[in-house]
Design a protein around this motif. Structure first.
Motif, PDB file in Angstrom:
ATOM      1  N   ASN A   1       0.825  -1.210   0.000  1.00  0.00           N
ATOM      2  CA  ASN A   1       0.000   0.000   0.000  1.00  0.00           C
ATOM      3  C   ASN A   1       0.857   1.258   0.000  1.00  0.00           C
ATOM      4  N   ARG A   2       1.967   1.207   0.750  1.00  0.00           N
ATOM      5  CA  ARG A   2       2.857   2.367   0.776  1.00  0.00           C
ATOM      6  C   ARG A   2       3.487   2.601  -0.588  1.00  0.00           C
ATOM      7  N   LYS A   3       3.886   1.514  -1.236  1.00  0.00           N
ATOM      8  CA  LYS A   3       4.550   1.656  -2.541  1.00  0.00           C
ATOM      9  C   LYS A   3       3.596   2.172  -3.607  1.00  0.00           C
ATOM     10  N   SER A   4       2.363   1.713  -3.541  1.00  0.00           N
ATOM     11  CA  SER A   4       1.391   2.120  -4.557  1.00  0.00           C
ATOM     12  C   SER A   4       0.613   3.370  -4.163  1.00  0.00           C
ATOM     13  N   GLU A   5       0.901   3.880  -2.940  1.00  0.00           N
ATOM     14  CA  GLU A   5       0.184   5.047  -2.408  1.00  0.00           C
ATOM     15  C   GLU A   5      -1.320   4.841  -2.495  1.00  0.00           C
ATOM     16  N   SER A   6      -1.747   3.624  -2.138  1.00  0.00           N
ATOM     17  CA  SER A   6      -3.173   3.298  -2.190  1.00  0.00           C
ATOM     18  C   SER A   6      -3.858   3.779  -0.929  1.00  0.00           C
ATOM     19  N   THR A   7      -5.178   3.519  -0.858  1.00  0.00           N
ATOM     20  CA  THR A   7      -5.975   3.938   0.281  1.00  0.00           C
ATOM     21  C   THR A   7      -5.532   3.209   1.532  1.00  0.00           C
ATOM     22  N   PRO A   8      -5.497   3.862   2.697  1.00  0.00           N
ATOM     23  CA  PRO A   8      -5.077   3.205   3.940  1.00  0.00           C
ATOM     24  C   PRO A   8      -5.932   1.992   4.268  1.00  0.00           C
ATOM     25  N   LEU A   9      -5.365   1.107   5.082  1.00  0.00           N
ATOM     26  CA  LEU A   9      -6.036  -0.136   5.427  1.00  0.00           C
ATOM     27  C   LEU A   9      -7.368   0.065   6.131  1.00  0.00           C
ATOM     28  N   ASN A  10      -7.502   1.150   6.902  1.00  0.00           N
ATOM     29  CA  ASN A  10      -8.727   1.336   7.660  1.00  0.00           C
ATOM     30  C   ASN A  10      -9.806   2.076   6.867  1.00  0.00           C
ATOM     31  N   SER A  11      -9.597   2.266   5.590  1.00  0.00           N
ATOM     32  CA  SER A  11     -10.611   2.906   4.770  1.00  0.00           C
ATOM     33  C   SER A  11     -11.791   1.976   4.543  1.00  0.00           C
ATOM     34  N   LYS A  12     -12.998   2.536   4.490  1.00  0.00           N
ATOM     35  CA  LYS A  12     -14.185   1.724   4.266  1.00  0.00           C
ATOM     36  C   LYS A  12     -14.167   1.078   2.888  1.00  0.00           C
ATOM     37  N   ASP A  13     -13.451   1.694   1.932  1.00  0.00           N
ATOM     38  CA  ASP A  13     -13.418   1.168   0.579  1.00  0.00           C
ATOM     39  C   ASP A  13     -12.605  -0.109   0.479  1.00  0.00           C
ATOM     40  N   THR A  14     -11.636  -0.277   1.363  1.00  0.00           N
ATOM     41  CA  THR A  14     -10.746  -1.431   1.257  1.00  0.00           C
ATOM     42  C   THR A  14     -10.831  -2.344   2.471  1.00  0.00           C
ATOM     43  N   GLU A  15     -11.693  -2.023   3.412  1.00  0.00           N
ATOM     44  CA  GLU A  15     -11.730  -2.738   4.682  1.00  0.00           C
ATOM     45  C   GLU A  15     -12.006  -4.226   4.493  1.00  0.00           C
ATOM     46  N   SER A  16     -12.893  -4.583   3.568  1.00  0.00           N
ATOM     47  CA  SER A  16     -13.261  -5.984   3.407  1.00  0.00           C
ATOM     48  C   SER A  16     -12.123  -6.810   2.843  1.00  0.00           C
ATOM     49  N   ASP A  17     -11.202  -6.192   2.089  1.00  0.00           N
ATOM     50  CA  ASP A  17     -10.105  -6.928   1.477  1.00  0.00           C
ATOM     51  C   ASP A  17      -8.804  -6.796   2.259  1.00  0.00           C
ATOM     52  N   ALA A  18      -8.764  -5.880   3.212  1.00  0.00           N
ATOM     53  CA  ALA A  18      -7.531  -5.660   3.958  1.00  0.00           C
ATOM     54  C   ALA A  18      -7.244  -6.815   4.913  1.00  0.00           C
ATOM     55  N   ILE A  19      -5.969  -7.032   5.172  1.00  0.00           N
ATOM     56  CA  ILE A  19      -5.548  -8.067   6.112  1.00  0.00           C
ATOM     57  C   ILE A  19      -5.333  -7.414   7.466  1.00  0.00           C
ATOM     58  N   TRP A  20      -6.247  -7.635   8.389  1.00  0.00           N
ATOM     59  CA  TRP A  20      -6.146  -7.104   9.739  1.00  0.00           C
ATOM     60  C   TRP A  20      -6.814  -8.089  10.681  1.00  0.00           C
ATOM     61  N   LEU A  21      -6.416  -8.064  11.930  1.00  0.00           N
ATOM     62  CA  LEU A  21      -6.942  -9.004  12.918  1.00  0.00           C
ATOM     63  C   LEU A  21      -8.178  -8.407  13.593  1.00  0.00           C
ATOM     64  N   PRO A  22      -9.331  -9.022  13.430  1.00  0.00           N
ATOM     65  CA  PRO A  22     -10.558  -8.522  14.065  1.00  0.00           C
ATOM     66  C   PRO A  22     -10.445  -8.601  15.585  1.00  0.00           C
ATOM     67  N   ILE A  23     -11.018  -7.620  16.277  1.00  0.00           N
ATOM     68  CA  ILE A  23     -10.917  -7.610  17.737  1.00  0.00           C
ATOM     69  C   ILE A  23     -11.789  -8.695  18.366  1.00  0.00           C
ATOM     70  N   ASN A  24     -12.737  -9.225  17.626  1.00  0.00           N
ATOM     71  CA  ASN A  24     -13.594 -10.288  18.166  1.00  0.00           C
ATOM     72  C   ASN A  24     -13.055 -11.676  17.867  1.00  0.00           C
TER      73      ASN A  24
END
Length: 243
Positions: A175-198
């Motif tokens: 994401n940094r290299k491509s200057e894409s939308t941050p991981l916490n954006s609603k547009d990319t949230e479903s495809d982002a790799i992050w650990l759910p708090i639940n």
């Protein structure tokens, strides 16, 4: 979701105890077989392949790790491997069986969640011997109000978390290299790799030295004595050991 077995079912003494320093080879093999579907475009297979490509070599025998890296990186290699296996064995149903079992397990869990969601009930899902499976990881994002608990041996759990961290770091770097939308954006949230708090990871040696599932959960600060909460228990990872 409850997997029921007859009373005579038992776990072989030779497979019930794991070496402290080695993750489950069975878990790695099942994840590899599942990940082979990546080249066919299956989302489950693609995500599983991404995870296994980020698994460090120290967590798996070198020959299997090298084979896995090649087959999960090059489409032609995956196709050749499957064709070669079918030629040698005369059939490749074992791969289809693993895949269909995972699809069935997920369908049953989703049905459980949707049924109780319509009824407005709090529920939880416990995955025993989770291995490298990403069922809880994926569903925890879709059902943020449901508590998902993975239980596994510390060695396998450490390997999986290490691969997940590597995968998250890889995505951040891309994401940094491509200057894409941050991981916490609603547009990319479903495809982002992050650990759910639940999603809660409980890594303990259940079954060894008399440690029960309840004891393992409570040692990790999880209270599960409330029997009023409907709970789905998935034992897919244990099924290869039951005879």
């Amino acid at each position: 979701v409850c997997c029921c077995y007859h009373n005579e079912s038992k776990i072989s003494p030779t497979t019930s105890r794991m070496r402290d320093d080695l993750p489950s080879l069975t878990a790695g093999t099942v994840a590899f077989v599942t990940a082979l579907r990546w080249y066919q475009g299956h989302k489950l297979g693609i995500l599983q392949a991404e995870l296994m490509r980020n698994l460090h070599q120290r967590y798996m025998p070198l020959p299997l790790w090298m084979l896995m890296q090649i087959c999960l990186s090059f489409q032609f290699a995956a196709m050749i491997f499957l064709s070669f296996f079918q030629m040698i064995m005369g059939k490749a149903e074992v791969f289809d069986g693993v895949w269909m079992r995972k699809v069935y397990m997920e369908a049953q869990v989703v049905q459980f969640l949707e049924t109780h969601e319509r009824e407005g009930k709090d529920v939880r899902v416990i995955i025993l011997a989770a291995g490298y499976d990403l069922l809880a990881f994926r569903l925890a994002k879709q059902y943020p109000n449901v508590q998902f608990i993975e239980i596994d041996h510390p060695a396998t759990g450490e390997a999986k978390l290490s691969a997940l961290r590597n995968l998250m770091e890889q995505q951040r770097e891309n994401n940094r290299k491509s200057e894409s939308t941050p991981l916490n954006s609603k547009d990319t949230e479903s495809d982002a790799i992050w650990l759910p708090i639940n999603l809660i990871f409980c890594h303990d040696k259940v079954g060894e030295d008399g440690c029960t599932i309840r004891q393992a959960l409570e040692k990790n600060g999880l209270k599960v004595r409330d029997t009023e909460i409907p709970t789905a228990v998935v034992m897919e990872g244990l099924s290869p050991y039951l005879t």
